[in-house]
Design a protein around this motif. Structure first.
Motif, PDB file in Angstrom:
ATOM      1  N   UNK A   1       0.877  -1.495  -0.121  1.00 45.01           N
ATOM      2  CA  UNK A   1      -0.139  -0.102   0.092  1.00 45.01           C
ATOM      3  C   UNK A   1       1.130   1.260   0.644  1.00 45.01           C
ATOM      4  N   UNK A   2       1.800   1.548   0.934  1.00 46.33           N
ATOM      5  CA  UNK A   2       3.099   2.188   1.031  1.00 46.33           C
ATOM      6  C   UNK A   2       3.581   2.459  -0.796  1.00 46.33           C
ATOM      7  N   UNK A   3       4.193   1.450  -0.920  1.00 46.58           N
ATOM      8  CA  UNK A   3       4.424   1.671  -2.736  1.00 46.58           C
ATOM      9  C   UNK A   3       3.316   2.221  -3.175  1.00 46.58           C
ATOM     10  N   UNK A   4       2.253   2.058  -3.648  1.00 48.29           N
ATOM     11  CA  UNK A   4       0.985   2.502  -5.000  1.00 48.29           C
ATOM     12  C   UNK A   4       1.325   4.353  -4.048  1.00 48.29           C
ATOM     13  N   UNK A   5       1.156   4.349  -2.446  1.00 46.88           N
ATOM     14  CA  UNK A   5       1.511   5.797  -2.386  1.00 46.88           C
ATOM     15  C   UNK A   5       2.659   6.934  -3.341  1.00 46.88           C
ATOM     16  N   UNK A   6       3.702   5.633  -2.544  1.00 44.92           N
ATOM     17  CA  UNK A   6       4.981   6.072  -3.014  1.00 44.92           C
ATOM     18  C   UNK A   6       5.319   6.579  -4.529  1.00 44.92           C
ATOM     19  N   UNK A   7       5.368   5.402  -4.807  1.00 48.26           N
ATOM     20  CA  UNK A   7       5.466   5.234  -6.382  1.00 48.26           C
ATOM     21  C   UNK A   7       6.764   4.362  -6.939  1.00 48.26           C
ATOM     22  N   UNK A   8       7.180   3.807  -5.388  1.00 52.17           N
ATOM     23  CA  UNK A   8       8.053   2.747  -5.872  1.00 52.17           C
ATOM     24  C   UNK A   8       8.283   2.261  -4.551  1.00 52.17           C
ATOM     25  N   UNK A   9       9.487   0.668  -4.684  1.00 51.05           N
ATOM     26  CA  UNK A   9       9.437  -0.203  -3.418  1.00 51.05           C
ATOM     27  C   UNK A   9      11.041   0.154  -3.384  1.00 51.05           C
ATOM     28  N   UNK A  10      11.311  -0.213  -1.603  1.00 50.81           N
ATOM     29  CA  UNK A  10      12.650  -0.569  -1.248  1.00 50.81           C
ATOM     30  C   UNK A  10      12.891  -1.646  -0.816  1.00 50.81           C
ATOM     31  N   UNK A  11      14.140  -1.682  -1.044  1.00 48.87           N
ATOM     32  CA  UNK A  11      14.676  -2.742  -0.314  1.00 48.87           C
ATOM     33  C   UNK A  11      15.950  -2.418   0.637  1.00 48.87           C
ATOM     34  N   UNK A  12      16.023  -2.869   1.682  1.00 49.34           N
ATOM     35  CA  UNK A  12      17.458  -2.779   2.200  1.00 49.34           C
ATOM     36  C   UNK A  12      17.998  -3.330   2.720  1.00 49.34           C
ATOM     37  N   UNK A  13      18.969  -3.872   1.895  1.00 51.18           N
ATOM     38  CA  UNK A  13      19.372  -5.617   2.565  1.00 51.18           C
ATOM     39  C   UNK A  13      18.735  -6.628   2.681  1.00 51.18           C
ATOM     40  N   UNK A  14      17.326  -6.943   2.354  1.00 51.80           N
ATOM     41  CA  UNK A  14      16.085  -7.950   2.553  1.00 51.80           C
ATOM     42  C   UNK A  14      16.616  -8.988   1.654  1.00 51.80           C
ATOM     43  N   UNK A  15      17.586  -9.065   0.283  1.00 52.06           N
ATOM     44  CA  UNK A  15      17.923  -9.681  -0.150  1.00 52.06           C
ATOM     45  C   UNK A  15      19.753  -9.755  -0.236  1.00 52.06           C
ATOM     46  N   UNK A  16      20.347  -9.097   0.398  1.00 53.24           N
ATOM     47  CA  UNK A  16      21.321  -9.616   0.468  1.00 53.24           C
ATOM     48  C   UNK A  16      22.255  -8.277   1.470  1.00 53.24           C
ATOM     49  N   UNK A  17      22.801  -8.760   2.842  1.00 54.61           N
ATOM     50  CA  UNK A  17      23.625  -7.992   3.492  1.00 54.61           C
ATOM     51  C   UNK A  17      24.808  -6.734   3.010  1.00 54.61           C
ATOM     52  N   UNK A  18      24.199  -5.493   2.845  1.00 56.81           N
ATOM     53  CA  UNK A  18      25.197  -4.560   1.937  1.00 56.81           C
ATOM     54  C   UNK A  18      24.543  -4.137   1.379  1.00 56.81           C
ATOM     55  N   UNK A  19      23.103  -4.474   0.073  1.00 52.42           N
ATOM     56  CA  UNK A  19      22.650  -3.676  -0.940  1.00 52.42           C
ATOM     57  C   UNK A  19      22.146  -3.703  -0.107  1.00 52.42           C
ATOM     58  N   UNK A  20      21.201  -1.825  -0.792  1.00 54.88           N
ATOM     59  CA  UNK A  20      20.020  -2.005  -0.647  1.00 54.88           C
ATOM     60  C   UNK A  20      20.021  -1.324  -2.153  1.00 54.88           C
ATOM     61  N   UNK A  21      18.105  -1.316  -2.177  1.00 55.26           N
ATOM     62  CA  UNK A  21      18.071  -0.405  -3.639  1.00 55.26           C
ATOM     63  C   UNK A  21      16.598   0.031  -3.420  1.00 55.26           C
ATOM     64  N   UNK A  22      15.940   0.637  -4.708  1.00 57.01           N
ATOM     65  CA  UNK A  22      14.727   0.710  -5.385  1.00 57.01           C
ATOM     66  C   UNK A  22      14.135   0.430  -6.646  1.00 57.01           C
ATOM     67  N   UNK A  23      13.342   0.440  -6.245  1.00 57.36           N
ATOM     68  CA  UNK A  23      12.261  -0.071  -7.440  1.00 57.36           C
ATOM     69  C   UNK A  23      11.497   0.315  -8.312  1.00 57.36           C
ATOM     70  N   UNK A  24      11.117   0.253  -9.119  1.00 56.30           N
ATOM     71  CA  UNK A  24       9.274   1.303  -9.745  1.00 56.30           C
ATOM     72  C   UNK A  24       9.142   0.336 -11.211  1.00 56.30           C
ATOM     73  N   UNK A  25       7.295   1.147 -11.164  1.00 56.82           N
ATOM     74  CA  UNK A  25       6.685  -0.060 -12.671  1.00 56.82           C
ATOM     75  C   UNK A  25       7.552   0.686 -13.927  1.00 56.82           C
ATOM     76  N   UNK A  26       7.446  -0.437 -14.697  1.00 52.71           N
ATOM     77  CA  UNK A  26       7.551   0.352 -15.935  1.00 52.71           C
ATOM     78  C   UNK A  26       6.132  -0.736 -17.036  1.00 52.71           C
ATOM     79  N   UNK A  27       5.150   0.881 -17.388  1.00 53.84           N
ATOM     80  CA  UNK A  27       3.860   0.134 -18.258  1.00 53.84           C
ATOM     81  C   UNK A  27       4.294  -0.188 -19.350  1.00 53.84           C
ATOM     82  N   UNK A  28       3.305  -1.443 -20.630  1.00 51.35           N
ATOM     83  CA  UNK A  28       2.722  -1.445 -21.231  1.00 51.35           C
ATOM     84  C   UNK A  28       2.093  -0.793 -22.389  1.00 51.35           C
ATOM     85  N   UNK A  29       2.131  -0.241 -23.443  1.00 52.31           N
ATOM     86  CA  UNK A  29       1.119   0.140 -23.978  1.00 52.31           C
ATOM     87  C   UNK A  29      -0.547   0.216 -23.659  1.00 52.31           C
TER      88      UNK A  29
END
Length: 191
Positions: A121-149
């Motif tokens: 729900x927060x991602x929908x409001x903000x427009x992007x997602x966070x990953x703070x060391x959830x998949x690998x220690x020492x790595x953080x990331x932001x992700x946003x959707x790409x839409x088709x036609x």
């Protein structure tokens, strides 16, 4: 194969079909521009069931950067790109993906189902997602959707950085360039 419609005595009319577009090829120059702008590794991801697959990468220019992960499949609910894509699904679609709850990797804590729903729900409001060391220690990331036609989520652009360089506000400051890139790729997908 195109669908054929019959209209009166005029004969068959072929209904227009959406064009198949190579997402990675369309995204490549935009991923390169984003990497040049932010100096970090940029990935393109797609949803495959309850997982997210890394399908393209442009490595950051720093000596110390996040390694490319092309081809890697990870639980979608643990990656920023996967979470951005999951946020596009309905509650029914999410339940269908996770009928037995969330699968966790041995080295990642992962959210509880209720926590994930609040995060989506927060991602929908903000427009992007966070990953703070959830998949690998020492790595953080932001992700946003790409839409088709048709406006549907087709993939996600991800900026990944060493957490030491991208903590708190520094990570969120990457959201502007990330969202602009996702919008530019989406626009190209629609043309």
């Amino acid at each position: 194969m195109p669908r054929t419609l019959t209209l009166g005595n005029d004969g068959p009319l072929v209904a227009p079909q959406p064009q198949q577009v190579d997402l990675a090829a369309v995204a490549r120059p935009h991923l390169e521009a984003l990497t040049a702008e932010v100096g970090e590794t940029v990935h393109l991801m797609v949803l495959e069931g309850a997982s997210a697959r890394f399908v393209a990468v442009v490595e950051g220019g720093s000596t110390w950067h996040v390694a490319p992960r092309v081809g890697l499949l990870m639980p979608a609910h643990l990656t920023s790109g996967g979470k951005a894509l999951l946020a596009e699904l309905t509650a029914t679609e999410l339940r269908a993906l996770y009928p037995r709850g969330l699968a966790l990797t041995p080295d990642a804590a992962g959210p509880a189902p209720g926590t994930l729903h609040r995060e989506l729900a927060a991602i929908r409001r903000r427009g992007y997602a966070r990953n703070i060391e959830e998949t690998e220690r020492g790595v953080s990331a932001l992700g946003a959707c790409v839409r088709d036609g048709l406006g549907r989520a087709a993939g996600a652009v991800v900026v990944a950085a060493p957490t030491s360089r991208a903590r708190g506000r520094a990570l969120d400051q990457l959201s502007g360039p990330l969202l602009a890139t996702a919008a530019a790729i989406s626009q190209r997908m629609g043309s």
